[in-house]
Design an enzyme around this catalytic site. Structure first.
Site, PDB file in Angstrom:
ATOM      1  N   HIS A 158       0.763  -1.229  -0.001  1.00 58.56           N
ATOM      2  CA  HIS A 158      -0.039   0.130   0.034  1.00 58.56           C
ATOM      3  C   HIS A 158       0.817   1.382  -0.188  1.00 58.56           C
ATOM      4  O   HIS A 158       0.440   2.262   0.459  1.00 58.56           O
ATOM      5  CB  HIS A 158      -0.970   0.129   1.263  1.00 58.56           C
ATOM      6  CG  HIS A 158      -1.691  -1.370   1.350  1.00 58.56           C
ATOM      7  ND1 HIS A 158      -3.040  -1.341   0.849  1.00 58.56           N
ATOM      8  CD2 HIS A 158      -1.164  -2.284   2.171  1.00 58.56           C
ATOM      9  CE1 HIS A 158      -3.224  -2.859   1.477  1.00 58.56           C
ATOM     10  NE2 HIS A 158      -2.399  -3.119   1.955  1.00 58.56           N
ATOM     11  N   SER A 280      16.020  21.373 -16.157  1.00 59.13           N
ATOM     12  CA  SER A 280      14.567  22.351 -16.355  1.00 59.13           C
ATOM     13  C   SER A 280      15.312  23.515 -17.001  1.00 59.13           C
ATOM     14  O   SER A 280      16.016  24.026 -16.699  1.00 59.13           O
ATOM     15  CB  SER A 280      14.254  22.591 -14.984  1.00 59.13           C
ATOM     16  OG  SER A 280      13.295  23.514 -14.894  1.00 59.13           O
ATOM     17  N   TYR A 319      -9.118 -11.196 -47.824  1.00 58.99           N
ATOM     18  CA  TYR A 319      -8.135 -10.144 -47.943  1.00 58.99           C
ATOM     19  C   TYR A 319      -9.453  -8.970 -47.820  1.00 58.99           C
ATOM     20  O   TYR A 319     -10.295  -8.931 -48.606  1.00 58.99           O
ATOM     21  CB  TYR A 319      -7.437  -9.918 -49.169  1.00 58.99           C
ATOM     22  CG  TYR A 319      -6.681  -8.520 -48.990  1.00 58.99           C
ATOM     23  CD1 TYR A 319      -5.705  -8.278 -48.217  1.00 58.99           C
ATOM     24  CD2 TYR A 319      -7.057  -7.448 -49.784  1.00 58.99           C
ATOM     25  CE1 TYR A 319      -5.208  -6.798 -48.287  1.00 58.99           C
ATOM     26  CE2 TYR A 319      -6.743  -6.061 -49.664  1.00 58.99           C
ATOM     27  CZ  TYR A 319      -5.376  -6.029 -48.925  1.00 58.99           C
ATOM     28  OH  TYR A 319      -4.941  -4.516 -48.964  1.00 58.99           O
TER      29      TYR A 319
HETATM   30  N1  ARG Z   1      -0.895  -1.732 -49.078  1.00 57.14           N
HETATM   31  C1  ARG Z   1      -1.398  -2.841 -49.251  1.00 57.14           C
HETATM   32  C2  ARG Z   1      -2.066  -3.551 -47.958  1.00 57.14           C
HETATM   33  O1  ARG Z   1      -1.079  -3.248 -46.881  1.00 57.14           O
HETATM   34  C3  ARG Z   1      -1.243  -4.025 -50.206  1.00 57.14           C
HETATM   35  C4  ARG Z   1      -1.909  -5.066 -50.642  1.00 57.14           C
HETATM   36  C5  ARG Z   1      -2.895  -4.519 -51.758  1.00 57.14           C
HETATM   37  N2  ARG Z   1      -3.753  -5.346 -52.135  1.00 57.14           N
HETATM   38  C6  ARG Z   1      -4.835  -5.131 -52.758  1.00 57.14           C
HETATM   39  N3  ARG Z   1      -5.662  -5.949 -53.193  1.00 57.14           N
HETATM   40  N4  ARG Z   1      -5.436  -3.823 -52.939  1.00 57.14           N
HETATM   41  O2  ARG Z   1      -2.835  -4.400 -47.656  1.00 57.14           O
END
Ligand code: ARG
Length: 439
Positions: A158, A280, A319
């Site tokens: 504490h 400082s 993706y």
């Molecule tokens: N700069 C993009 C990223 O980091 C690269 C990949 C781009 N791929 C795409 N299908 N536009 O994801």
């Protein structure tokens, strides 16, 4: 700006929209560029192995990629907004140098797996550094623990003085935390040690790519099998790596807090070396612990990165351009965190201690717990012993004759001030160092 890789002569992207998509991507790609070149070389060698390009073409491409790397390193080539990203720059430079052969580099891959593999290699190196820096910091704490095992200071609970303890015990505590962190970094690295290259846009390609051979050339432990998972793991593995970093930075913060506290005039236990203090601008007498304070601030950067990364992961499979936003938090958090961690070993090695002040802070009442346990050892039920010791502690003469050194020596169970177990911690550190050296 050079033509985007995906240009096929149709309508161009709106300039502001293009700038928005690129963001600071091209600048961030500087951290990934050499990894991208390395992975491109491995990809090209793999293409030659399956006869998609000739071995002469592969040699030319690998030579061209080496040149690109050299120019990047010497500054002869600067990755900037002329390019949509680092991947485009590599293909552009190879095309300029090698013509049609240069334009073969992208056969059988997508920027989706290209960025994945570059980011993965970067993360692996960052985690190797993290582990090494944790071990170095732990080593420095262990050395100080050994040297200060008999330097008495109060143990606090504490933030109130509680029992006699030692500076060695404090450093042993920080050392063991950092050993755990080194192990966490190694575990995170093992998890991410899988090559995504050859998964292309996320669904493989109609070529018998030598994915295992490419993974081997790049030093990966294995290939990531599922192309869909390769994409889905982007951001998630970055998060894991930053979480490992965060663990280490939490340990650094705890150490920094202790230093910040114990260097105040009110405590006056520890003195920071001049090399790690600032002045400082207005108060001429001051030495400020800015370095320690900025070390204390490090976890906040990792927490920001973790929030950003996990915020991105609400996506369906495959993706999505959203994933580009995983680069900045991971790259920045590691750059900052590793820079701070690197300061810890020397900072710790150069601290000064005011042993007299620490000893003086062990007032007689701090021996009350020892006294109660002693009485209990003589057969007094602990609750009665506790009351008797409390009465003795309240009496100015009661516990005045007791010595801190004797109290420390008596703490003999494992980890106590009289038996810090440093040899166990040293052995663990040595084993971790040996495992790290084996890679
Ligand atoms: N700069 C993009 C990223 O980091 C690269 C990949 C781009 N791929 C795409 N299908 N536009 O994801």
């Amino acid at each position: 700006m050079t033509k985007p890789l995906w240009d096929k002569g149709g309508g161009a992207l709106d300039a502001a929209a293009q700038r928005f998509c690129a963001g600071d991507d091209v600048t961030l790609d500087r951290a990934l560029f050499l990894y991208d070149v390395r992975a491109s070389k491995a990809h090209v060698a793999g293409l030659a192995r399956i006869g998609v390009i000739s071995s002469e073409e592969a040699t030319a491409l690998r030579g061209g990629l080496d040149e690109v790397a050299t120019e990047f390193l010497t500054g002869a080539f600067v990755l900037d907004e002329r390019f949509e990203d680092g991947h485009s720059a590599i293909e552009h430079l190879l095309g300029e140098r090698l013509g049609d052969i240069g334009r073969k580099v992208h056969t059988g891959r997508s920027r989706n797996d290209q960025v994945l593999v570059a980011a993965r290699l970067h993360l692996k190196d960052a985690l190797v550094d993290l582990e090494a820096r944790c071990l170095a910091a732990a080593g420095s704490c262990l050395a100080r623990a050994a040297a200060t095992a008999e330097v008495a200071m109060p143990g606090y609970t504490h933030l109130q003085r509680a029992v006699p303890s030692s500076l060695g015990a404090l450093f042993a505590g920080h050392a063991e935390a950092l050993l755990d962190d080194a192990e966490t970094a190694a575990a995170a690295r093992a998890r991410i040690d899988a090559s995504p290259l050859g998964t292309a846009a996320g669904y493989g390609v109609n070529l018998p790519l030598d994915r295992d051979g490419v993974a081997r050339e790049l030093g990966f432990d294995r290939a990531q099998v599922s192309p869909i998972y390769a994409q889905n793991s982007r951001g998630k593995l970055e998060l894991l790596a930053v979480q490992a970093l965060h663990q280490a930075l939490l340990s650094v913060r705890r150490l920094a807090w202790d230093l910040s506290l114990f260097t105040t005039a009110e405590f006056g236990f520890i003195l920071l070396p001049d090399a790690y203090t600032t002045g400082s601008s207005i108060m001429p007498q001051k030495r400020n612990p800015d370095v320690v304070e900025l070390l204390r601030a490090l976890p906040a950067a990792a927490e920001g990165a973790m929030a950003e990364l996990s915020g991105l992961l609400s996506l369906p499979s495959g993706y999505h351009r959203d994933l580009q936003a995983s680069k900045a938090p991971a790259i920045r958090a590691f750059a900052r965190g590793l820079e701070g961690l690197a300061l810890v070993p020397d900072l710790v090695a150069r601290l000064y201690f005011d042993e007299a002040r620490m000893l003086a802070a062990i007032t007689p009442d701090l021996h009350a717990t020892d006294r109660a346990i002693e009485l209990a050892g003589e057969g007094v039920p602990f609750r009665d012993a506790y009351r008797r010791a409390a009465a003795e502690a309240a009496d100015p003469e009661g516990l005045a004759g007791r010595s801190a050194a004797a109290s420390l020596r008596a703490r003999v169970s494992l980890g106590g001030a009289g038996n810090l177990g440093l040899e166990r911690l040293e052995a663990r550190a040595a084993a971790l160092r040996a495992a790290a050296a084996r890679g």
